[in-house]
Motif scaffolding. Structure first.
Motif, PDB file in Angstrom:
ATOM      1  N   ALA A  38       0.859  -1.188   0.000  1.00  0.00           N
ATOM      2  CA  ALA A  38       0.000   0.000   0.000  1.00  0.00           C
ATOM      3  C   ALA A  38       0.890   1.231   0.000  1.00  0.00           C
ATOM      4  O   ALA A  38       1.640   1.460   0.949  1.00  0.00           O
ATOM      5  CB  ALA A  38      -0.898   0.002   1.234  1.00  0.00           C
ATOM      6  N   VAL A  39       0.825   2.005  -1.074  1.00  0.00           N
ATOM      7  CA  VAL A  39       1.629   3.229  -1.143  1.00  0.00           C
ATOM      8  C   VAL A  39       0.840   4.346  -0.468  1.00  0.00           C
ATOM      9  O   VAL A  39      -0.162   4.832  -0.990  1.00  0.00           O
ATOM     10  CB  VAL A  39       2.000   3.575  -2.598  1.00  0.00           C
ATOM     11  N   THR A  40       1.284   4.717   0.726  1.00  0.00           N
ATOM     12  CA  THR A  40       0.510   5.596   1.607  1.00  0.00           C
ATOM     13  C   THR A  40       0.958   7.051   1.549  1.00  0.00           C
ATOM     14  O   THR A  40       0.541   7.859   2.373  1.00  0.00           O
ATOM     15  CB  THR A  40       0.592   5.076   3.055  1.00  0.00           C
ATOM     16  N   LYS A  41       1.788   7.385   0.569  1.00  0.00           N
ATOM     17  CA  LYS A  41       2.244   8.787   0.451  1.00  0.00           C
ATOM     18  C   LYS A  41       1.056   9.744   0.387  1.00  0.00           C
ATOM     19  O   LYS A  41       0.055   9.417  -0.261  1.00  0.00           O
ATOM     20  CB  LYS A  41       3.118   8.947  -0.792  1.00  0.00           C
ATOM     21  N   THR A  42       1.199  10.866   1.058  1.00  0.00           N
ATOM     22  CA  THR A  42       0.183  11.923   1.226  1.00  0.00           C
ATOM     23  C   THR A  42      -0.960  11.517   2.160  1.00  0.00           C
ATOM     24  O   THR A  42      -1.811  12.337   2.467  1.00  0.00           O
ATOM     25  CB  THR A  42      -0.442  12.449  -0.105  1.00  0.00           C
ATOM     26  N   VAL A 170      14.461  -6.471  -8.984  1.00  0.00           N
ATOM     27  CA  VAL A 170      14.349  -5.262  -9.817  1.00  0.00           C
ATOM     28  C   VAL A 170      12.990  -4.591  -9.651  1.00  0.00           C
ATOM     29  O   VAL A 170      12.021  -5.201  -9.221  1.00  0.00           O
ATOM     30  CB  VAL A 170      14.561  -5.598 -11.314  1.00  0.00           C
ATOM     31  N   MET A 171      12.966  -3.328  -9.998  1.00  0.00           N
ATOM     32  CA  MET A 171      11.734  -2.536  -9.931  1.00  0.00           C
ATOM     33  C   MET A 171      11.665  -1.626 -11.140  1.00  0.00           C
ATOM     34  O   MET A 171      12.695  -1.223 -11.675  1.00  0.00           O
ATOM     35  CB  MET A 171      11.771  -1.689  -8.650  1.00  0.00           C
ATOM     36  N   ALA A 172      10.448  -1.335 -11.595  1.00  0.00           N
ATOM     37  CA  ALA A 172      10.280  -0.352 -12.659  1.00  0.00           C
ATOM     38  C   ALA A 172       8.895   0.276 -12.595  1.00  0.00           C
ATOM     39  O   ALA A 172       7.959  -0.285 -12.023  1.00  0.00           O
ATOM     40  CB  ALA A 172      10.485  -0.974 -14.033  1.00  0.00           C
ATOM     41  N   VAL A 225       0.593  -0.119  -4.862  1.00  0.00           N
ATOM     42  CA  VAL A 225      -0.726   0.426  -5.174  1.00  0.00           C
ATOM     43  C   VAL A 225      -1.115   1.527  -4.190  1.00  0.00           C
ATOM     44  O   VAL A 225      -1.149   1.304  -2.974  1.00  0.00           O
ATOM     45  CB  VAL A 225      -1.784  -0.702  -5.169  1.00  0.00           C
ATOM     46  N   GLY A 226      -1.395   2.706  -4.731  1.00  0.00           N
ATOM     47  CA  GLY A 226      -1.821   3.838  -3.908  1.00  0.00           C
ATOM     48  C   GLY A 226      -3.302   4.119  -4.087  1.00  0.00           C
ATOM     49  O   GLY A 226      -4.150   3.678  -3.308  1.00  0.00           O
ATOM     50  N   THR A 227      -3.604   4.863  -5.159  1.00  0.00           N
ATOM     51  CA  THR A 227      -4.961   5.358  -5.409  1.00  0.00           C
ATOM     52  C   THR A 227      -6.059   4.300  -5.291  1.00  0.00           C
ATOM     53  O   THR A 227      -7.105   4.576  -4.683  1.00  0.00           O
ATOM     54  CB  THR A 227      -5.014   5.964  -6.826  1.00  0.00           C
ATOM     55  N   ALA A 228      -5.855   3.142  -5.854  1.00  0.00           N
ATOM     56  CA  ALA A 228      -6.927   2.129  -5.858  1.00  0.00           C
ATOM     57  C   ALA A 228      -7.235   1.618  -4.455  1.00  0.00           C
ATOM     58  O   ALA A 228      -8.326   1.122  -4.197  1.00  0.00           O
ATOM     59  CB  ALA A 228      -6.557   0.956  -6.766  1.00  0.00           C
ATOM     60  N   GLY A 232      -8.055   9.132  -4.014  1.00  0.00           N
ATOM     61  CA  GLY A 232      -7.240  10.181  -4.648  1.00  0.00           C
ATOM     62  C   GLY A 232      -6.321  10.834  -3.644  1.00  0.00           C
ATOM     63  O   GLY A 232      -6.700  11.041  -2.496  1.00  0.00           O
ATOM     64  N   ARG A 233      -5.097  11.125  -4.080  1.00  0.00           N
ATOM     65  CA  ARG A 233      -4.137  11.769  -3.183  1.00  0.00           C
ATOM     66  C   ARG A 233      -4.488  13.219  -2.976  1.00  0.00           C
ATOM     67  O   ARG A 233      -4.952  13.892  -3.880  1.00  0.00           O
ATOM     68  CB  ARG A 233      -2.722  11.662  -3.755  1.00  0.00           C
ATOM     69  N   ARG A 234      -4.234  13.706  -1.770  1.00  0.00           N
ATOM     70  CA  ARG A 234      -4.398  15.129  -1.496  1.00  0.00           C
ATOM     71  C   ARG A 234      -3.169  15.857  -2.004  1.00  0.00           C
ATOM     72  O   ARG A 234      -2.192  15.240  -2.380  1.00  0.00           O
ATOM     73  CB  ARG A 234      -4.533  15.362   0.017  1.00  0.00           C
TER      74      ARG A 234
HETATM   75  C1  LIG Z   1       2.823   6.765  -5.991  1.00  0.00           C
HETATM   76  C2  LIG Z   1       3.559   5.610  -6.475  1.00  0.00           C
HETATM   77  C3  LIG Z   1       2.899   4.404  -6.742  1.00  0.00           C
HETATM   78  C4  LIG Z   1       1.401   4.205  -6.573  1.00  0.00           C
HETATM   79  O1  LIG Z   1       0.708   4.822  -7.623  1.00  0.00           O
HETATM   80  P1  LIG Z   1      -0.874   4.663  -7.806  1.00  0.00           P
HETATM   81  O2  LIG Z   1      -1.080   4.957  -9.240  1.00  0.00           O
HETATM   82  O3  LIG Z   1      -1.520   5.655  -6.898  1.00  0.00           O
HETATM   83  O4  LIG Z   1      -1.246   3.279  -7.455  1.00  0.00           O
HETATM   84  C5  LIG Z   1       3.669   3.337  -7.171  1.00  0.00           C
HETATM   85  N1  LIG Z   1       5.000   3.440  -7.349  1.00  0.00           N
HETATM   86  C6  LIG Z   1       5.667   4.580  -7.108  1.00  0.00           C
HETATM   87  C7  LIG Z   1       7.132   4.630  -7.330  1.00  0.00           C
HETATM   88  C8  LIG Z   1       4.968   5.707  -6.670  1.00  0.00           C
HETATM   89  O5  LIG Z   1       5.636   6.843  -6.443  1.00  0.00           O
END
Ligand SMILES: *Cc1c(COP(=O)(O)O)cnc(C)c1O
Length: 238
Positions: A38-42, A170-172, A225-228, A232-234
């Motif tokens: 879970a990408v919890t940024k913002t 690896v990541m992309a 995964v963030g938004t889903a 929506g991010r603030r």
């Molecule tokens: C913000 C972010 C995500 C998540 O993106 P969403 O489209 O909100 O799911 C994934 N990877 C990185 C590197 C990000 O910065």
């Protein structure tokens, strides 16, 4: 309020899990092969706490100044913290204090800074090499980054040999506005080549809210995964 947010997040998790199951079934893969980050940024630490209560085990952040206090507030939770954003060398020491996995190692100098910091902190950091999949001009555009594919093997070796670091894979990020499948297919090829020298480096971090199905079809093991999940991010708080 909290109850309402909890229900929202539970719904987000259920929706994403259903997408993961469907994509795994279509690809002939098992759901267990996929780690959902879970990408919890913002989003506030209170959301991280709710997600943990709902059974999520992995969280991701992309900026040290936001991640550091959030991780401290959630230090009592059994979570794996992933750092997924571009990382300046001078932030390596701070990030090594709370991150368990760094997805965005894209240059030797960053690997050595993380190594030094991890050794000093008495911690082991799992590091992934971020690969640039943009056809032209790797690491141009703001906020993306990544090593060019030709540089990946040497960087992988450097991480594997560095004290305090473990090479994880690896990541992309798929190129913006293009079909993600060719990019994720290239990443899968790079991951396979890297595993010849580093058989334990099985992580393929790919797939976000908009392209997780394609990432699963192409062999991703970790989804960011963030938004889903969270909505929506603030506006980014500075
Ligand atoms: C913000 C972010 C995500 C998540 O993106 P969403 O489209 O909100 O799911 C994934 N990877 C990185 C590197 C990000 O910065």
């Amino acid at each position: 309020m909290t109850g309402e947010r909890r229900a929202e997040l539970a719904e987000g998790i259920a929706g994403v899990r259903a997408r993961i199951s469907a994509a795994c079934a279509a690809a002939g893969r098992d759901d267990d092969e996929i780690t959902l980050i879970a990408v919890t940024k913002t989003f506030p630490a209170s959301d991280v706490r709710l997600l943990a209560g709902l059974g999520l085990t992995d969280v991701g952040e992309n900026r040290d100044q936001e991640a550091r206090p959030k991780a401290a507030e959630c230090a009592d939770l059994l979570l794996t913290w992933h750092f997924v954003g571009r990382l300046q060398t001078n932030k390596a020491r701070a990030v090594a204090g709370y991150a368990d996995v760094v997805h965005s190692v894209d240059r030797p100098r960053l690997a050595s800074a993380l190594s030094e910091a991890a050794v000093r902190a008495g911690r082991t950091l799992r590091c992934l090499v971020q690969v640039s999949l943009d056809e032209a001009a790797p690491s141009e555009g703001p906020g993306r980054g990544g090593a060019s594919p030709a540089d990946v093997p040497a960087l992988a070796d450097a991480i594997a040999e560095a004290g305090g670091l473990e090479f994880g894979g690896v990541m992309a990020v798929a190129p913006l506005g293009a079909d993600p499948v060719p990019a994720f297919t290239r990443l899968a090829g790079i991951a396979e080549r890297v595993r010849r020298n580093h058989p334990g480096a099985r992580i393929v971090s790919a797939g976000m809210s908009g392209d997780l199905e394609q990432a699963i079809a192409c062999g991703a093991t970790h989804l960011r995964v963030g938004t889903a999940l969270l909505g929506g991010r603030r506006a980014i708080v500075r």
